[in-house]
Design a protein around this motif. Structure first.
Motif, PDB file in Angstrom:
ATOM      1  N   ASN A   1       0.892  -1.198   0.005  1.00 18.13           N
ATOM      2  CA  ASN A   1       0.089  -0.151   0.030  1.00 18.13           C
ATOM      3  C   ASN A   1       1.008   1.315   0.131  1.00 18.13           C
ATOM      4  N   CYS A   2       0.570   2.302  -0.696  1.00 11.64           N
ATOM      5  CA  CYS A   2       1.382   3.555  -0.731  1.00 11.64           C
ATOM      6  C   CYS A   2       1.486   4.177   0.341  1.00 11.64           C
ATOM      7  N   ARG A   3       0.427   3.899   1.473  1.00 19.79           N
ATOM      8  CA  ARG A   3       0.786   4.609   2.776  1.00 19.79           C
ATOM      9  C   ARG A   3       2.226   4.316   3.274  1.00 19.79           C
ATOM     10  N   MET A   4       2.909   3.282   2.822  1.00 15.21           N
ATOM     11  CA  MET A   4       4.395   3.196   3.336  1.00 15.21           C
ATOM     12  C   MET A   4       5.256   4.341   3.293  1.00 15.21           C
ATOM     13  N   LEU A   5       4.918   5.133   1.973  1.00 14.48           N
ATOM     14  CA  LEU A   5       5.689   6.525   1.780  1.00 14.48           C
ATOM     15  C   LEU A   5       5.389   7.406   2.920  1.00 14.48           C
ATOM     16  N   GLN A   6       4.291   7.473   3.757  1.00 12.57           N
ATOM     17  CA  GLN A   6       3.987   8.320   4.765  1.00 12.57           C
ATOM     18  C   GLN A   6       5.077   8.117   6.128  1.00 12.57           C
ATOM     19  N   ARG A   7       5.628   6.835   6.253  1.00 11.53           N
ATOM     20  CA  ARG A   7       6.310   6.726   7.515  1.00 11.53           C
ATOM     21  C   ARG A   7       5.588   6.861   8.520  1.00 11.53           C
ATOM     22  N   SER A   8       6.203   7.785   9.480  1.00 12.63           N
ATOM     23  CA  SER A   8       5.717   8.200  10.791  1.00 12.63           C
ATOM     24  C   SER A   8       5.150   9.641  10.778  1.00 12.63           C
ATOM     25  N   ALA A   9       4.952  10.002   9.644  1.00 11.06           N
ATOM     26  CA  ALA A   9       4.277  11.529   9.510  1.00 11.06           C
ATOM     27  C   ALA A   9       2.824  11.482   9.847  1.00 11.06           C
ATOM     28  N   PRO A  10       2.328  12.377  10.659  1.00  7.43           N
ATOM     29  CA  PRO A  10       0.940  12.303  11.209  1.00  7.43           C
ATOM     30  C   PRO A  10      -0.180  12.306  10.047  1.00  7.43           C
ATOM     31  N   ASN A  11      -0.166  13.253   9.296  1.00  3.32           N
ATOM     32  CA  ASN A  11      -0.860  13.126   8.103  1.00  3.32           C
ATOM     33  C   ASN A  11      -2.280  13.203   8.730  1.00  3.32           C
ATOM     34  N   THR A  12      -2.817  13.773   9.620  1.00  2.00           N
ATOM     35  CA  THR A  12      -4.022  13.574  10.090  1.00  2.00           C
ATOM     36  C   THR A  12      -5.273  13.758   9.166  1.00  2.00           C
ATOM     37  N   GLU A  13      -5.268  15.040   8.762  1.00  2.00           N
ATOM     38  CA  GLU A  13      -6.213  15.590   7.821  1.00  2.00           C
ATOM     39  C   GLU A  13      -6.131  14.821   6.394  1.00  2.00           C
ATOM     40  N   PRO A  14      -5.059  14.726   5.749  1.00  3.85           N
ATOM     41  CA  PRO A  14      -4.959  13.851   4.384  1.00  3.85           C
ATOM     42  C   PRO A  14      -5.620  12.689   4.669  1.00  3.85           C
TER      43      PRO A  14
END
Length: 185
Positions: free
Chosen positions: A53-66
């Protein structure tokens, strides 16, 4: 089971001048195909990301709203597309702000087997580059539609130009400033 991607669609991805990815529209939305531009942008090879899944690109960033906007899109089959800036990381750990656009690809019978996504680094972009990206993505979607149509797939939604590119770039720069503070090597 997700059907095989049509060869013409895969050829199109390989030739794209925009960072593109196609994922399954069910289960964990694992990646089925990525363009060379996707690999250049992220530093990952297809072997690194296909089946994930592409969420692997987010690592530990919170990205709550996105993340909430993406969850809403994936949970609501009537929502045609979503566009949001989101913090991602390249393979080498470098953070960037990705302007992510996602749309469903539907078969003629109405089933949505695939998710189409486009990525653009707005971390250090200027408004004119963002406008150029919007134009290129519009052309990309325009060329994709007949190719997908020949394979019995409909590209859902239309690309709406960003109302205020300068505001999007400013938001991305603020996100990046926070990243550079939080994730210094």
């Amino acid at each position: 089971m997700t059907p095989e991607l049509p060869p013409a669609l895969l050829d199109y991805l390989r030739q794209s001048r925009v960072a593109l990815a196609i994922a399954t529209a069910d289960d964990d939305n694992h990646l089925l195909a990525v363009s060379d531009r996707f690999c250049q942008l992220t530093g990952y090879t297809p072997e690194d990301v296909l089946g994930r899944n592409c969420r692997m690109l987010q690592r530990s960033a919170p990205n709550t709203e996105p993340r909430e906007r993406l969850r809403e899109f994936l949970a609501n089959p009537r929502q045609e597309n979503v566009r949001t800036p989101i913090v991602n990381f390249r393979k080498d750990g470098t953070p960037f702000v990705n302007l992510l656009y996602m749309s469903r690809l539907r078969a003629i019978d109405g089933s949505a087997d695939y998710i189409f996504a486009s990525q653009f680094d707005v971390s250090r972009s200027q408004p004119d580059l963002l406008s150029e990206y919007d134009s290129e993505l519009g052309r990309t979607l325009g060329r994709l539609s007949p190719i997908a149509g020949d394979a019995g797939i409909v590209v859902e939604g239309t690309l709406l130009t960003i109302a205020n590119s300068a505001a999007t770039v400013a938001q991305a720069k603020m996100m990046l400033a926070g990243l550079e503070h939080d994730y210094r090597a």
